[in-house]
Design a protein around this motif. Sequence first.
Motif, PDB file in Angstrom:
ATOM      1  N   GLU A 107       0.859  -1.194   0.000  1.00  0.00           N
ATOM      2  CA  GLU A 107       0.000   0.000   0.000  1.00  0.00           C
ATOM      3  C   GLU A 107       0.889   1.236   0.000  1.00  0.00           C
ATOM      4  O   GLU A 107       1.675   1.446   0.921  1.00  0.00           O
ATOM      5  N   LYS A 108       0.763   2.035  -1.042  1.00  0.00           N
ATOM      6  CA  LYS A 108       1.548   3.267  -1.164  1.00  0.00           C
ATOM      7  C   LYS A 108       0.633   4.467  -0.934  1.00  0.00           C
ATOM      8  O   LYS A 108      -0.479   4.511  -1.451  1.00  0.00           O
ATOM      9  N   THR A 109       1.136   5.419  -0.181  1.00  0.00           N
ATOM     10  CA  THR A 109       0.396   6.648   0.073  1.00  0.00           C
ATOM     11  C   THR A 109       1.239   7.845  -0.352  1.00  0.00           C
ATOM     12  O   THR A 109       2.410   7.948   0.035  1.00  0.00           O
ATOM     13  N   TYR A 110       0.654   8.697  -1.156  1.00  0.00           N
ATOM     14  CA  TYR A 110       1.325   9.918  -1.611  1.00  0.00           C
ATOM     15  C   TYR A 110       0.565  11.138  -1.094  1.00  0.00           C
ATOM     16  O   TYR A 110      -0.657  11.104  -0.903  1.00  0.00           O
ATOM     17  N   TRP A 111       1.310  12.222  -0.903  1.00  0.00           N
ATOM     18  CA  TRP A 111       0.717  13.527  -0.670  1.00  0.00           C
ATOM     19  C   TRP A 111       1.028  14.416  -1.860  1.00  0.00           C
ATOM     20  O   TRP A 111       2.149  14.367  -2.401  1.00  0.00           O
ATOM     21  N   ALA A 112       0.058  15.214  -2.265  1.00  0.00           N
ATOM     22  CA  ALA A 112       0.275  16.168  -3.349  1.00  0.00           C
ATOM     23  C   ALA A 112      -0.447  17.462  -3.021  1.00  0.00           C
ATOM     24  O   ALA A 112      -1.509  17.459  -2.384  1.00  0.00           O
ATOM     25  N   ILE A 113       0.132  18.555  -3.465  1.00  0.00           N
ATOM     26  CA  ILE A 113      -0.569  19.832  -3.507  1.00  0.00           C
ATOM     27  C   ILE A 113      -0.925  20.070  -4.966  1.00  0.00           C
ATOM     28  O   ILE A 113      -0.042  20.077  -5.832  1.00  0.00           O
ATOM     29  N   VAL A 114      -2.207  20.223  -5.242  1.00  0.00           N
ATOM     30  CA  VAL A 114      -2.666  20.392  -6.619  1.00  0.00           C
ATOM     31  C   VAL A 114      -3.288  21.766  -6.808  1.00  0.00           C
ATOM     32  O   VAL A 114      -3.750  22.400  -5.851  1.00  0.00           O
ATOM     33  N   GLU A 115      -3.279  22.219  -8.037  1.00  0.00           N
ATOM     34  CA  GLU A 115      -3.931  23.479  -8.377  1.00  0.00           C
ATOM     35  C   GLU A 115      -5.437  23.251  -8.469  1.00  0.00           C
ATOM     36  O   GLU A 115      -5.881  22.264  -9.059  1.00  0.00           O
ATOM     37  N   GLY A 116      -6.204  24.166  -7.895  1.00  0.00           N
ATOM     38  CA  GLY A 116      -7.651  23.974  -7.910  1.00  0.00           C
ATOM     39  C   GLY A 116      -8.059  22.861  -6.977  1.00  0.00           C
ATOM     40  O   GLY A 116      -7.519  22.703  -5.887  1.00  0.00           O
ATOM     41  N   ALA A 117      -9.009  22.038  -7.425  1.00  0.00           N
ATOM     42  CA  ALA A 117      -9.533  20.958  -6.582  1.00  0.00           C
ATOM     43  C   ALA A 117     -10.100  19.851  -7.461  1.00  0.00           C
ATOM     44  O   ALA A 117     -10.544  20.104  -8.583  1.00  0.00           O
ATOM     45  N   PRO A 118     -10.106  18.606  -6.957  1.00  0.00           N
ATOM     46  CA  PRO A 118     -10.734  17.511  -7.696  1.00  0.00           C
ATOM     47  C   PRO A 118     -12.253  17.642  -7.650  1.00  0.00           C
ATOM     48  O   PRO A 118     -12.786  18.495  -6.929  1.00  0.00           O
ATOM     49  N   PRO A 119     -12.989  16.809  -8.386  1.00  0.00           N
ATOM     50  CA  PRO A 119     -14.449  16.969  -8.472  1.00  0.00           C
ATOM     51  C   PRO A 119     -15.200  16.651  -7.190  1.00  0.00           C
ATOM     52  O   PRO A 119     -16.361  17.035  -7.049  1.00  0.00           O
ATOM     53  N   ALA A 120     -14.583  15.942  -6.252  1.00  0.00           N
ATOM     54  CA  ALA A 120     -15.259  15.593  -4.997  1.00  0.00           C
ATOM     55  C   ALA A 120     -14.223  15.520  -3.886  1.00  0.00           C
ATOM     56  O   ALA A 120     -13.013  15.542  -4.134  1.00  0.00           O
TER      57      ALA A 120
END
Length: 247
Positions: A107-120
């Motif tokens: 099980e791999k877990t990543y953290w990301a900072i993304v521009e905007g936001a995902p749909p939910a």
Amino acid sequence: MAQPLTRRPLPPSRRPPPLSPEEIQGRVLYRDGLILVIDKPAGLAVHAGPSGAPNLEECFDALRYGLPRPPALAHRLDADTSGVLVLGRHPKALSKLGRLFSGRDTEKTYWAIVEGAPPAEQGVFEWPLLKVNTRNGWWVKASDKGQPAVTRYKVLGHGPGMTWLELKPETGRTHQIRVHCAQAGCPVVADRLYGAAKPGQLLHLHSRAIVLPLSKTKPPIRVEAAPPPHMIEALMACGYVPADHSR
């Protein structure tokens, strides 16, 4: 007039490794007789490429810890991605790890900072991914002709114009998280391939944790890497509280 002498770069086999023995040993997060888990720095390729640029494998000789051979990569991270990276200490360990990574036992877990936001606030990205090769290089795109790819995500926090995501890939396609986030309309911050390059910024994608069921008689091994310095400001803007500020 004599031309000034120029220093030629050392060939890969003779140049100093990009991290000193003390630096790479200081990045060891976990060690036993089978594996090492290290905290990979952002901006450094894990293995040699066509450019001949410095890479992490050049540092592995300092990680023998008494064994006759240096450890070897059990999986890969993009050059621009930081965090948890697993090494096998000998061929038997690498074979075992290969079986784990080829299935869905890790099980791999990543953290990301993304521009905007995902749909939910949470959900699943399931776009198939296809590698595209051209004379100018290669990249990956979402395509019905590609291989199945599944990434589960959850929002951990929001900031001004950005979102902190936890992502758990169930498949291990090249650039999977980066392409899935871009396809969802929320590319990873400073992603020069699938988003917008930001001068002076590194990719905001971090391999946060991994769970490895190495033994049938012992609990799985869980290893976690603290987020890298270049992501702290954006993480805090999204609600992250560093460990040394938690009191």
